[in-house]
Structure formats: C-alpha cells, structure tokens
Design an enzyme around this catalytic site. Structure first.
Site, PDB file in Angstrom:
ATOM      1  N   ASP A   1       0.872  -1.167   0.000  1.00 44.67           N
ATOM      2  CA  ASP A   1       0.000   0.000   0.000  1.00 44.67           C
ATOM      3  C   ASP A   1       0.918   1.229   0.000  1.00 44.67           C
ATOM      4  O   ASP A   1       2.095   1.130   0.360  1.00 44.67           O
ATOM      5  CB  ASP A   1      -0.878  -0.043   1.253  1.00 44.67           C
ATOM      6  CG  ASP A   1      -1.613   1.249   1.505  1.00 44.67           C
ATOM      7  OD1 ASP A   1      -2.289   1.733   0.577  1.00 44.67           O
ATOM      8  OD2 ASP A   1      -1.493   1.791   2.621  1.00 44.67           O
TER       9      ASP A   1
ATOM     10  N   ASP B   1      -0.209   5.085   0.912  1.00 45.35           N
ATOM     11  CA  ASP B   1      -0.461   6.088   1.939  1.00 45.35           C
ATOM     12  C   ASP B   1      -0.409   5.474   3.335  1.00 45.35           C
ATOM     13  O   ASP B   1      -1.112   4.494   3.621  1.00 45.35           O
ATOM     14  CB  ASP B   1      -1.821   6.754   1.717  1.00 45.35           C
ATOM     15  CG  ASP B   1      -1.854   7.591   0.452  1.00 45.35           C
ATOM     16  OD1 ASP B   1      -2.689   8.491   0.365  1.00 45.35           O
ATOM     17  OD2 ASP B   1      -1.034   7.350  -0.464  1.00 45.35           O
TER      18      ASP B   1
END
Length: 245
Positions: A35, A37
C-alpha cells in the site's frame, strides 16, 4: 496460506507474529506488494491535498472511518473525498509532495533487500498516480496501480475537477482491485500467491493481504493488525527483515 487467526506472539519489541512457522527466508518469496499512503509514505495524500482548499478535517474524517472499516464502500468514500478537492491546482499538489510527503523509515532498505534476492515490487494504492509515480521512481518500484485525478483548465493553471478518470482496468483501485492486481501480477510473473508478501495499514488492504502468502501490517489499524501474520507496531518497514532472514 490462509489468513492468520492464532494468538499473536511478540517476536521482538514492537514486532508480533501469528500463524506462521519460523524460520522463513525472504528468498522464498518472489513479489512484495505495498500500500502507499501511511505504509510506504508518511501521509494520506487525499487529506493533505484537501488542506489546500481548507477541507482537511472533513476529508480526514472520511479517510479515518474508511481505514477503520466503518465505511465499507471504499469507492463511495473516495468519490466523496475527491469531490471536495475541486479547484486544487497542480501547484498545490506539488507543494504536498515536496513539503509534506516523506518516504517512511526502512522502505528503501526493505525494497533493496527484496530486489537483492530477485523479488519484484508492486505498489498498489487507493491514492493517486500523481504521487505513486514519483514514489515509484524514488524507490525503484516495478509495478504500480493507483487512481487518476481528472484535471481541467482553471484560472491558475491545471486544477482538479473533483472526479476520477476511469482506466483500462476499471474505475477505482479499492480493496478488491488491490487483491486482483496482486493476483494478476503474480500470474504475469508465473508465481503462486503463496510466494507473495502484501503489506498495508488499512481495511482496504485486507483483501490483498488475505490473498498473499505472508501478510504484514505496518503501524496499522487494529482490525488489520488482528488479521496480519506479521505486525510492525514500532520502527520502520525494514523490521520485516528481522522475521525473514
């Protein structure tokens, strides 16, 4: 490999494992998916972009509820947040990148170690290509998938319309798309899902984490920590290397 459900064991301070048998080698894996953020980088980009138009608190509240899993329709939550960004300029987003975005500790070290044993690296994000492409170049990432913000001409140059652009694979990179992308890249590489590592922090990372051979939570929400095989609760991303020799 099924998702972890056993009681967590403290492997080292701030580092827990569950449902896995050690020792495990990094070289047993062929792909690592991150991922972006709050995992590879220190911010939630949509929240910081919103700050440029004075709507950070409003957007951040939606982000937080989505990451905790309280808003289960990620696509709807993202559309609601992006709609609030209308009028943000490219210059505003550049300031977010240069002034606020930082690569999280240990990211470069972990990626270097993965590449050293022949692994490929995937960034799959519910965030935006404006940032993911720059992060990809900085860290030498092999594959990326993220959302495209629609632009229009404004009084101060290009600005956001408050909408997202559909892409060849679909409309929004949500949890289901993250999982599908992980499996698609694994298939392209000719490897099994069990040879993949997936690392994230929010509820929309759980589908890809559940599909991977090893799931890693990084400074994650409680619901994510509880389902991950490895949870890094203190320190940098490279703490995974303490588990995978």
């Amino acid at each position: 490999m099924t998702q972890a459900s056993a009681t967590p064991t403290e492997f080292a301070p701030g580092l827990t494992i569950r449902g896995i048998t050690l020792p495990m080698k990094l070289s047993n894996f062929k792909l690592i998916a991150f991922d972006m953020d709050s995992t590879l980088i220190n911010i939630e980009c949509v929240d910081e972009i919103a700050d440029a138009v004075g709507k950070k608190a409003e957007v951040a509240a939606i982000t937080e509820a989505a990451m905790r899993g309280e808003i289960t329709d990620f696509k709807d939550s993202l559309r609601r947040r992006v709609a609030l960004l209308r009028g943000v300029t490219i210059a505003d987003m550049e300031r977010v990148y240069t002034e606020r975005l930082r690569i999280n500790p240990g990211a470069a070290e972990l990626i270097r170690s993965c590449k050293a044993v022949g692994m490929k690296v995937l960034l799959v994000s519910g965030g935006f290509t404006f940032f993911s492409e720059q992060v990809r170049q900085t860290l030498g990432i092999d594959f990326t998938r993220a959302n495209v913000l629609e632009m229009e001409d404004g009084p101060h140059g290009k600005q956001l319309t408050g909408r997202l652009v559909d892409q060849f694979w679909g409309d929004i990179c949500d949890g289901a798309e993250k999982r599908r992308t992980l499996l698609e890249v694994a298939s392209l590489l000719g490897i099994a899902p069990s040879e993949c590592i997936a690392m994230g922090d929010g509820a929309n990372d759980l589908p890809m984490m559940g599909a991977a051979g090893l799931s890693v939570a990084y400074h994650a929400k409680p619901a994510v920590r509880e389902q991950a095989m490895v949870a890094i609760n203190e320190g940098g991303l490279d703490r995974l290397l303490e588990v995978l020799r």
